[in-house]
Design a protein around this motif. Structure first.
Motif, PDB file in Angstrom:
ATOM      1  N   PHE A 108      36.781  37.391  43.931  1.00  0.00           N
ATOM      2  CA  PHE A 108      36.706  38.891  43.839  1.00  0.00           C
ATOM      3  C   PHE A 108      35.222  39.340  43.027  1.00  0.00           C
ATOM      4  O   PHE A 108      35.044  40.752  42.738  1.00  0.00           O
ATOM      5  N   ALA A 109      34.684  38.172  42.431  1.00  0.00           N
ATOM      6  CA  ALA A 109      33.376  38.423  41.962  1.00  0.00           C
ATOM      7  C   ALA A 109      33.522  39.366  40.524  1.00  0.00           C
ATOM      8  O   ALA A 109      32.447  40.084  40.250  1.00  0.00           O
ATOM      9  N   TYR A 110      34.534  39.142  39.969  1.00  0.00           N
ATOM     10  CA  TYR A 110      34.691  39.737  38.466  1.00  0.00           C
ATOM     11  C   TYR A 110      35.193  38.418  37.550  1.00  0.00           C
ATOM     12  O   TYR A 110      35.754  37.289  38.079  1.00  0.00           O
ATOM     13  N   GLN A 111      35.162  38.658  36.242  1.00  0.00           N
ATOM     14  CA  GLN A 111      35.548  37.818  35.237  1.00  0.00           C
ATOM     15  C   GLN A 111      35.674  38.725  34.048  1.00  0.00           C
ATOM     16  O   GLN A 111      35.435  39.835  33.870  1.00  0.00           O
ATOM     17  N   ILE A 112      36.762  38.026  33.045  1.00  0.00           N
ATOM     18  CA  ILE A 112      36.954  38.702  31.889  1.00  0.00           C
ATOM     19  C   ILE A 112      36.241  38.079  30.796  1.00  0.00           C
ATOM     20  O   ILE A 112      35.988  36.836  30.732  1.00  0.00           O
ATOM     21  N   GLY A 113      35.406  38.837  29.725  1.00  0.00           N
ATOM     22  CA  GLY A 113      34.640  38.548  28.832  1.00  0.00           C
ATOM     23  C   GLY A 113      35.534  37.989  27.567  1.00  0.00           C
ATOM     24  O   GLY A 113      34.858  37.419  26.724  1.00  0.00           O
ATOM     25  N   GLN A 114      36.591  38.326  27.453  1.00  0.00           N
ATOM     26  CA  GLN A 114      37.436  38.007  26.284  1.00  0.00           C
ATOM     27  C   GLN A 114      38.957  37.812  26.662  1.00  0.00           C
ATOM     28  O   GLN A 114      39.376  38.076  27.848  1.00  0.00           O
ATOM     29  N   LYS A 115      39.683  37.546  25.608  1.00  0.00           N
ATOM     30  CA  LYS A 115      41.125  37.186  26.053  1.00  0.00           C
ATOM     31  C   LYS A 115      41.664  38.601  26.550  1.00  0.00           C
ATOM     32  O   LYS A 115      41.490  39.661  26.207  1.00  0.00           O
ATOM     33  N   ASP A 153      46.660  43.744  55.180  1.00  0.00           N
ATOM     34  CA  ASP A 153      45.734  42.986  55.963  1.00  0.00           C
ATOM     35  C   ASP A 153      44.855  42.454  55.072  1.00  0.00           C
ATOM     36  O   ASP A 153      43.710  41.870  55.615  1.00  0.00           O
ATOM     37  N   SER A 154      44.681  42.523  53.757  1.00  0.00           N
ATOM     38  CA  SER A 154      43.712  41.780  52.819  1.00  0.00           C
ATOM     39  C   SER A 154      44.612  40.740  52.134  1.00  0.00           C
ATOM     40  O   SER A 154      45.626  40.357  52.437  1.00  0.00           O
ATOM     41  N   HIS A 155      43.870  40.605  50.894  1.00  0.00           N
ATOM     42  CA  HIS A 155      44.613  39.737  50.018  1.00  0.00           C
ATOM     43  C   HIS A 155      44.245  40.129  48.431  1.00  0.00           C
ATOM     44  O   HIS A 155      43.410  41.272  48.240  1.00  0.00           O
ATOM     45  N   ALA A 156      45.009  39.575  47.375  1.00  0.00           N
ATOM     46  CA  ALA A 156      44.793  40.038  46.119  1.00  0.00           C
ATOM     47  C   ALA A 156      45.110  39.092  45.065  1.00  0.00           C
ATOM     48  O   ALA A 156      45.637  38.122  45.358  1.00  0.00           O
ATOM     49  N   MET A 157      44.705  39.257  43.812  1.00  0.00           N
ATOM     50  CA  MET A 157      45.148  38.796  42.781  1.00  0.00           C
ATOM     51  C   MET A 157      46.468  39.372  42.151  1.00  0.00           C
ATOM     52  O   MET A 157      46.323  40.670  41.949  1.00  0.00           O
ATOM     53  N   HIS A 158      47.464  38.666  42.096  1.00  0.00           N
ATOM     54  CA  HIS A 158      48.695  39.114  41.596  1.00  0.00           C
ATOM     55  C   HIS A 158      49.072  38.536  40.150  1.00  0.00           C
ATOM     56  O   HIS A 158      49.198  37.543  39.926  1.00  0.00           O
ATOM     57  N   MET A 159      49.319  39.537  39.156  1.00  0.00           N
ATOM     58  CA  MET A 159      49.484  39.230  37.891  1.00  0.00           C
ATOM     59  C   MET A 159      50.608  40.020  37.382  1.00  0.00           C
ATOM     60  O   MET A 159      50.617  41.270  37.719  1.00  0.00           O
ATOM     61  N   VAL A 160      51.487  39.482  36.748  1.00  0.00           N
ATOM     62  CA  VAL A 160      52.629  40.213  35.940  1.00  0.00           C
ATOM     63  C   VAL A 160      52.411  39.863  34.228  1.00  0.00           C
ATOM     64  O   VAL A 160      52.274  38.805  34.036  1.00  0.00           O
ATOM     65  N   PHE A 161      52.337  41.009  33.676  1.00  0.00           N
ATOM     66  CA  PHE A 161      51.985  41.034  32.254  1.00  0.00           C
ATOM     67  C   PHE A 161      52.949  42.006  31.351  1.00  0.00           C
ATOM     68  O   PHE A 161      53.544  42.900  31.946  1.00  0.00           O
ATOM     69  N   THR A 184      52.893  44.931  36.739  1.00  0.00           N
ATOM     70  CA  THR A 184      52.226  44.099  37.778  1.00  0.00           C
ATOM     71  C   THR A 184      50.955  44.773  38.240  1.00  0.00           C
ATOM     72  O   THR A 184      50.821  45.822  38.341  1.00  0.00           O
ATOM     73  N   LEU A 185      49.878  43.749  38.319  1.00  0.00           N
ATOM     74  CA  LEU A 185      48.677  44.113  38.405  1.00  0.00           C
ATOM     75  C   LEU A 185      48.226  43.407  39.746  1.00  0.00           C
ATOM     76  O   LEU A 185      48.353  42.254  40.089  1.00  0.00           O
ATOM     77  N   PHE A 186      47.513  44.145  40.594  1.00  0.00           N
ATOM     78  CA  PHE A 186      47.105  43.812  42.065  1.00  0.00           C
ATOM     79  C   PHE A 186      45.664  44.179  42.018  1.00  0.00           C
ATOM     80  O   PHE A 186      45.197  45.273  41.784  1.00  0.00           O
ATOM     81  N   LEU A 187      44.588  43.085  42.052  1.00  0.00           N
ATOM     82  CA  LEU A 187      43.325  43.219  42.538  1.00  0.00           C
ATOM     83  C   LEU A 187      43.030  42.961  43.665  1.00  0.00           C
ATOM     84  O   LEU A 187      43.135  41.862  44.166  1.00  0.00           O
ATOM     85  N   THR A 188      42.542  43.984  44.498  1.00  0.00           N
ATOM     86  CA  THR A 188      42.421  43.721  46.104  1.00  0.00           C
ATOM     87  C   THR A 188      40.935  44.288  46.464  1.00  0.00           C
ATOM     88  O   THR A 188      40.279  44.995  45.640  1.00  0.00           O
ATOM     89  N   GLY A 189      40.348  43.393  47.505  1.00  0.00           N
ATOM     90  CA  GLY A 189      38.948  43.964  48.024  1.00  0.00           C
ATOM     91  C   GLY A 189      39.099  45.234  48.631  1.00  0.00           C
ATOM     92  O   GLY A 189      37.957  45.597  49.314  1.00  0.00           O
TER      93      GLY A 189
END
Length: 238
Positions: free
Chosen positions: A145-152, A167-175, A183-188
């Motif tokens: 997804f052309a992103y990065q985290i700069g710290q913890k 119809d797309s895809h996503a990063m799926h995170m549970v915190f 739940t976090l979804f990052l999708t295009g």
């Protein structure tokens, strides 16, 4: 399911997510790595296919044709074309008008509905997991997804993967949020503006970030605006 069958099914449908596939992902680290590679490749292919077409391309093609190949447009055809154009424009207007805070736009409604359905569907699978995800693992999943985290990451992450998202895809995170798991979804898929939602016993928000969107879903009462700001502070274009 053996590894060969898993790869065959993922190749035929990278966004499939049935019980057998989820079990194969959980039991075999190579399967999870292979799925990540396929989803990343799928994302690269999708991005490569997004080619902007010049507005006057049709005119250029038409004017470069020999006169004998040009179809003369009759009055009847012009009238039908005009009617079709008006109908098309009206359809776009109905779907795209911003109705402010009265309703959620169709794109955002689709994003929030998809997110809620995925959370309901996968809760039993992820609720007992605690992968203690690291910053390096998060950045690896963010790469398509052309992103990065700069710290913890500011919250304890229980689960992280890629998934099919409509119809797309996503990063799926549970915190861990302040009141429960989030739940976090990052999708295009792009969204026009930040919008909160409260539906089916769950709450959250859809927030645009460049040409992408991140969606937060969890229990009612969480301060999703605050969580979103905390995540955006460390999320940078790669």
């Amino acid at each position: 399911m053996d590894e060969l069958e898993f790869r065959r099914r993922i190749m035929s449908d990278p966004k499939a997510k049935d019980a057998e596939l989820l079990e194969a992902l959980q039991q075999n680290e190579r399967n999870a790595k292979y799925m990540d590679d396929i989803l990343a490749l799928d994302a690269q292919i999708e991005q490569a296919m997004k080619v902007d077409v010049p507005d006057d391309l049709a005119d250029r093609i038409l004017f470069n044709q020999p006169e004998s190949n040009v179809v003369k447009v009759t009055f009847g055809k012009r009238a039908m074309s005009l009617a079709a154009s008006i109908a098309f424009a009206f359809g776009l207007l109905v779907g795209e008008v911003n109705w402010g805070n009265v309703v959620v736009t169709p794109a955002q409604a689709s994003l929030s509905d998809t997110a809620i359905k995925l959370v309901h569907k996968e809760t039993s699978f992820v609720e007992s997991l605690d992968e203690n995800v690291s910053k390096a693992q998060i950045n690896a999943k963010l790469l398509p997804f052309a992103y990065q985290i700069g710290q913890k990451f500011p919250y304890h992450v229980y689960y992280l993967n890629h998934c099919g998202f409509g119809d797309s895809h996503a990063m799926h995170m549970v915190f861990q949020g302040e009141k429960g798991k989030v739940t976090l979804f990052l999708t295009g898929v792009a969204s026009p503006q930040t919008k909160s939602f409260d539906k089916d016993g769950m709450a959250g928000m859809v927030e645009p970030i460049g040409d992408a969107s991140f969606i937060l879903v969890g229990e009612e009462g969480e301060d999703y605006a605050k969580i979103g700001e905390n995540i955006k502070k460390i999320l940078n274009p790669a």
